[in-house]
Design a protein around this motif. Structure first.
Motif, PDB file in Angstrom:
ATOM      1  N   PHE B  40       0.970  -1.256  -0.038  1.00 33.45           N
ATOM      2  CA  PHE B  40       0.170  -0.019  -0.057  1.00 33.45           C
ATOM      3  C   PHE B  40       0.937   1.266   0.084  1.00 33.45           C
ATOM      4  CE2 PHE B  40      -3.433  -2.939   1.573  1.00 33.45           C
ATOM      5  CZ  PHE B  40      -4.047  -2.764   0.798  1.00 33.45           C
ATOM      6  N   VAL B  84      12.221  -2.575   6.950  1.00 31.35           N
ATOM      7  CA  VAL B  84      11.027  -3.064   7.739  1.00 31.35           C
ATOM      8  C   VAL B  84      10.617  -4.467   7.347  1.00 31.35           C
ATOM      9  CG1 VAL B  84       8.591  -2.156   7.811  1.00 31.35           C
ATOM     10  CG2 VAL B  84      10.130  -0.529   7.645  1.00 31.35           C
ATOM     11  N   ALA B  97       0.928  -6.111   4.886  1.00 33.65           N
ATOM     12  CA  ALA B  97       0.011  -5.449   4.291  1.00 33.65           C
ATOM     13  C   ALA B  97      -0.251  -4.020   4.965  1.00 33.65           C
ATOM     14  CB  ALA B  97      -1.362  -5.805   3.539  1.00 33.65           C
ATOM     15  N   ILE B  98      -0.535  -4.228   6.219  1.00 25.62           N
ATOM     16  CA  ILE B  98      -0.813  -3.177   7.261  1.00 25.62           C
ATOM     17  C   ILE B  98       0.577  -2.331   7.460  1.00 25.62           C
ATOM     18  CG2 ILE B  98      -1.822  -2.500   9.442  1.00 25.62           C
ATOM     19  CD1 ILE B  98      -3.809  -4.535   9.218  1.00 25.62           C
ATOM     20  N   VAL B  99       1.457  -3.163   7.919  1.00 29.26           N
ATOM     21  CA  VAL B  99       2.890  -2.469   7.839  1.00 29.26           C
ATOM     22  C   VAL B  99       2.854  -1.389   6.736  1.00 29.26           C
ATOM     23  CG1 VAL B  99       5.293  -2.700   8.047  1.00 29.26           C
ATOM     24  CG2 VAL B  99       3.858  -4.361   9.001  1.00 29.26           C
ATOM     25  N   ILE B 101       1.008   0.270   5.172  1.00 29.85           N
ATOM     26  CA  ILE B 101       0.045   1.388   5.391  1.00 29.85           C
ATOM     27  C   ILE B 101       0.814   2.402   6.257  1.00 29.85           C
ATOM     28  CG2 ILE B 101      -2.170   1.956   6.245  1.00 29.85           C
ATOM     29  CD1 ILE B 101      -3.369  -0.391   5.086  1.00 29.85           C
ATOM     30  N   GLY B 102       1.672   1.778   7.337  1.00 29.55           N
ATOM     31  CA  GLY B 102       2.336   2.311   8.233  1.00 29.55           C
ATOM     32  C   GLY B 102       3.419   3.123   7.484  1.00 29.55           C
ATOM     33  N   VAL B 103       4.171   2.555   6.616  1.00 22.73           N
ATOM     34  CA  VAL B 103       5.214   3.365   6.012  1.00 22.73           C
ATOM     35  C   VAL B 103       4.626   4.167   5.034  1.00 22.73           C
ATOM     36  CG1 VAL B 103       6.688   2.704   4.288  1.00 22.73           C
ATOM     37  CG2 VAL B 103       6.660   1.037   5.971  1.00 22.73           C
ATOM     38  N   ILE B 105       1.877   6.035   5.466  1.00 17.37           N
ATOM     39  CA  ILE B 105       1.703   7.193   6.328  1.00 17.37           C
ATOM     40  C   ILE B 105       2.694   8.150   6.575  1.00 17.37           C
ATOM     41  CG2 ILE B 105       0.629   8.045   8.556  1.00 17.37           C
ATOM     42  CD1 ILE B 105      -1.057   5.394   8.859  1.00 17.37           C
ATOM     43  N   LEU B 106       3.921   7.372   6.936  1.00 17.58           N
ATOM     44  CA  LEU B 106       5.067   8.200   7.169  1.00 17.58           C
ATOM     45  C   LEU B 106       5.646   8.909   5.969  1.00 17.58           C
ATOM     46  CD1 LEU B 106       7.046   5.591   9.306  1.00 17.58           C
ATOM     47  CD2 LEU B 106       6.262   7.965  10.133  1.00 17.58           C
ATOM     48  N   THR B 109       3.225  11.738   4.845  1.00 16.09           N
ATOM     49  CA  THR B 109       3.142  12.963   5.564  1.00 16.09           C
ATOM     50  C   THR B 109       4.446  13.594   5.314  1.00 16.09           C
ATOM     51  OG1 THR B 109       2.198  11.407   7.139  1.00 16.09           O
ATOM     52  CG2 THR B 109       2.819  13.529   7.761  1.00 16.09           C
ATOM     53  N   GLU B 110       5.532  12.954   5.393  1.00 18.81           N
ATOM     54  CA  GLU B 110       6.833  13.820   5.008  1.00 18.81           C
ATOM     55  C   GLU B 110       6.771  14.543   3.709  1.00 18.81           C
ATOM     56  OE1 GLU B 110       9.189  14.489   6.885  1.00 18.81           O
ATOM     57  OE2 GLU B 110      10.573  15.683   5.136  1.00 18.81           O
ATOM     58  N   ARG B 113       4.286  17.127   3.491  1.00 10.45           N
ATOM     59  CA  ARG B 113       4.441  18.480   4.348  1.00 10.45           C
ATOM     60  C   ARG B 113       5.780  19.346   3.606  1.00 10.45           C
ATOM     61  NH1 ARG B 113       8.297  19.869   7.798  1.00 10.45           N
ATOM     62  NH2 ARG B 113       9.588  18.129   7.515  1.00 10.45           N
ATOM     63  N   LEU B 222      -3.032  10.572  -5.002  1.00  5.93           N
ATOM     64  CA  LEU B 222      -4.516  10.017  -5.320  1.00  5.93           C
ATOM     65  C   LEU B 222      -4.615   9.463  -6.795  1.00  5.93           C
ATOM     66  CD1 LEU B 222      -7.223  12.290  -3.760  1.00  5.93           C
ATOM     67  CD2 LEU B 222      -6.619  10.220  -3.262  1.00  5.93           C
TER      68      LEU B 222
END
Lengths: 374, 299
Positions: B40, B84, B97-99, B101-103, B105-106, B109-110, B113, B222
């Motif tokens: 993801f 990871v 797969a959820i991991v 997603i965490g990656v 998000i990180l 976001t960076e 920003r 997107l």
């Protein structure tokens, strides 16, 4: 919904609870911890200001949604990225059913409690409509397929302007139950003025508790075993006689009803619903919650929901005092971004180093000191 | 302008966009085949490549910047695998797969920003030039996208088929245990898969942000998400599926956007929704996608 949850949860509870006498109940440390927590939660509205009560209410709404997602993702192993869609169905469903018939925005003007029940049912029906897909796809495949729901949801929210108010959103009518209206009309309890946040706090507590108990009943009973079997070995589960597709579909429906209820509560707290909120970021937040808290358990969902939803509030409130974090628009890391870094990193760290989530920490301690809990 | 030439224009644009989606989806499928992980974080790899290209092209020129961007995205992909994915000790692929997603998000976001509200151009040499043949006009960028994607995909498929790396990759996808026993180094295979996927995503980032789109911005991630329906409607474990899925998504999106006024009853912004509707329909009929391996177990 809350009534239905409570009555259905009780038999499941009494069936699974150990047949402990009053004596063991009094000597168990857990009893006292739970009682203390309950008293604390009941007393909080008398001491906290509006900001913290709202933060707490967000956490409760998130907890309800996360419990539902944990039934689906944690217990059954089906990934869903479409949770934000069902939250939106709940929130907007409530507005449409309870809202007054207006000039530009339609509403049915039903009593608020009925509107809330109907909104949850509509979320369930929406989940049911997707269940031909939810029943047949497994794990991460379903995760991608449910992305479609987010985009369909956003499309409808922006375009069905006479129901949703379009990009500007619509106002949420206040809840009223047994003649008590959950709005700003203040009543005073023990010299503390009770506004909407204080009143909603208790409603939120009841709903969260009911949802938690019901989910615990589901997880500990026969359906929970079947769900875990599907997650761990689908073919073996099928051979043992678990109707895999039907279970997957049913859990998807249940999980979307939880999300619908969470959406209703969120709408009541926000007092206005806007479509931008219900985007893909929200779905990712819910997945982060259950992973951080612990997959497959009610406690995990609640802990994770508190962590993920209170974090931005804490960072916003104390952004002056924290290094590296600054107010939005000043060039530094805004509180919202800082919290996304934190929970993104938390997801990765938890999966790698603490696969059972934060609740596993508590479980480890209990195992080290078995005599206290026995 | 006649109806036919409008249709042809939309179709050509769709095929060109579709080939870009196919590039992204291909990387996605490569990771899935090598490691069985649904990635993801793919959209954020794309954003990373695009961002590096966009911030370097002023100083070192477009082509070197693109090269650095591709390399950077490949390194980010490999780093995610090495730091990871490789550290996970469990066996549950949906947790992995959820991991990702965490990656995601990180990384997102960076990058968002850093981007803020800016719209960055990647400094491509094609600009807004348009080629007109017999009443049908098409932007040079779209032609370049199609040619580049076709070349890359062909090169990739040849590599996949004839080099030892490709054989190792296919062996690992077939049965990772047997492959490991035959001396295939699974760690290297999955590292390679992530790097290749990152590189392909960086190329796709270029073509997602050139004319007629304004440039690299927050919303680019997107657009990159549309590769997910492309990958799954073709079948997650099929490279052919990724190509066909990409084309279907591109053409549907282009036609739905082009004939928006005729489809006004469906609301505005139908083009963004159409790929997902098509995916839902295809999954209803064929749960494992058009070219995916059918599950033999019936329970």
């Amino acid at each position: 919904m809350s009534d239905a949850v409570a009555t259905q949860a009780e038999p499941a509870e009494s069936r699974t609870a150990p047949a402990g006498s009053a004596k063991t109940l009094l000597t168990r440390r857990r009893t006292y911890v739970i009682t203390a927590c309950a008293l604390l939660l009941l007393a909080l509205p008398f001491y906290l200001d509006r900001f913290w009560l709202q933060a707490g209410l967000f956490a409760m709404a998130a907890a309800i949604g996360a419990i539902g997602l944990n039934l689906l993702t944690g217990a059954t192993g089906q990934l869903s990225m479409g949770h934000a869609f069902f939250l939106a169905v709940g929130a907007y469903g409530y507005c449409v059913f309870a809202g007054e018939r207006g000039q530009e925005i339609n509403g049915l003007g039903l009593p608020p409690w009925l509107a809330a029940v109907l909104a949850v049912l509509v979320a369930g029906v929406a989940g049911g409509l997707f269940s031909p897909i939810a029943g047949r796809l497994k794990g991460a495949y379903l995760g991608i397929a449910t992305l479609a729901l987010i985009f369909i949801g956003q499309h409808v929210l922006f375009n069905a302007e006479n129901l949703t108010g379009g990009a500007n959103g619509r106002d949420v009518p206040a809840m009223s139950l047994f003649g008590l209206t959950f709005d700003e009309s203040e009543i005073t309890v023990a010299n503390v003025p009770f506004g909407s946040a204080e009143k909603l706090w208790y409603l939120g507590l009841v709903l969260t508790l009911g949802c938690g108990l019901f989910a615990r009943g589901v997880l500990r009973g026969r359906p929970g075993r079947a769900m875990n079997a599907i997650r761990d070995h689908r073919i073996a589960a099928g051979v043992l006689g678990v109707p895999v597709a039907r279970y997957r579909g049913a859990v998807f429906v249940l999980s979307s009803m939880y999300a619908g209820l969470a959406g209703v509560l969120l709408a009541l707290v926000f007092q206005r619903t806007v479509p931008d909120y219900f985007g893909i970021t929200l779905s990712l937040e819910y997945l982060a919650m259950i992973v951080i808290g612990g997959l497959g358990s009610v406690a995990g969902a609640v802990v994770g929901a508190a962590f993920v939803s209170l974090l931005p509030q804490l960072l916003t409130r104390y952004s002056d005092a924290l290094p590296l974090v600054s107010a939005p628009g000043t060039g530094g890391v805004a509180p919202g971004e800082a919290s996304r870094y934190l929970y993104g990193a938390a997801v990765v760290a938890v999966v790698l180093f603490l696969p059972g989530g934060l609740v596993q920490l508590a479980a480890r301690r209990a195992r080290k000191h078995p005599q206290e809990d026995a | 302008m006649s109806d036919v030439s409008t249709f042809l224009e939309l179709l050509l644009n769709g095929v060109s966009m579709g080939s870009v989606y196919a590039l992204i989806a291909l990387g996605f499928v490569v990771i899935f085949r090598a490691t069985e992980v649904v990635n993801f974080a793919h959209a954020s790899l794309l954003l990373a490549g695009g961002y590096v290209t966009a911030s370097l092209h002023d100083d070192i020129g477009f082509w070197p910047a693109l090269g650095v961007g591709i390399a950077a995205a490949a390194v980010v992909g490999a780093a995610v695998e090495f730091l990871v994915m490789r550290r996970y000790r469990g066996h549950d692929h949906s947790v992995l797969a959820i991991v990702t997603i965490g990656v995601d998000i990180l990384l997102t976001t960076e990058l968002t920003r850093r981007l803020g509200t800016d719209v960055l151009t990647l400094g491509d040499p094609w600009g807004d030039a348009v080629l007109t043949v017999g009443g049908v006009s098409i932007a040079h960028t779209r032609i370049a996208a199609f040619v580049a994607a076709a070349l890359l995909i062909t090169a990739f498929l040849l590599t996949f088929r004839y080099t030892s790396w490709g054989v190792a990759m296919r062996a690992a996808a077939e049965s990772s245990e047997t492959a490991a026993l035959m001396g295939v180094r699974l760690g290297r295979v999955s590292l390679g898969a992530w790097a290749v996927a990152g590189g392909l995503a960086a190329v796709a980032a270029l073509f997602l942000t050139v004319f007629p789109t304004p440039g690299l911005e927050r919303a680019t991630s997107l657009a990159a998400l549309k590769a997910f329906p492309a990958a799954i409607l073709g079948g997650l474990d099929s490279t052919t599926g990724a190509l066909v899925g990409g084309l279907i998504v591109g053409v549907t999106e282009s036609l739905a956007t082009g004939y928006q006024s005729e489809l006004a009853f469906m609301g505005r912004g139908l083009g963004d929704l159409a790929p997902y509707l098509v995916m839902t329909l295809i999954l209803l009929l064929r749960p494992s996608g058009l070219f995916g391996t059918k599950e033999l177990a019936r329970v």
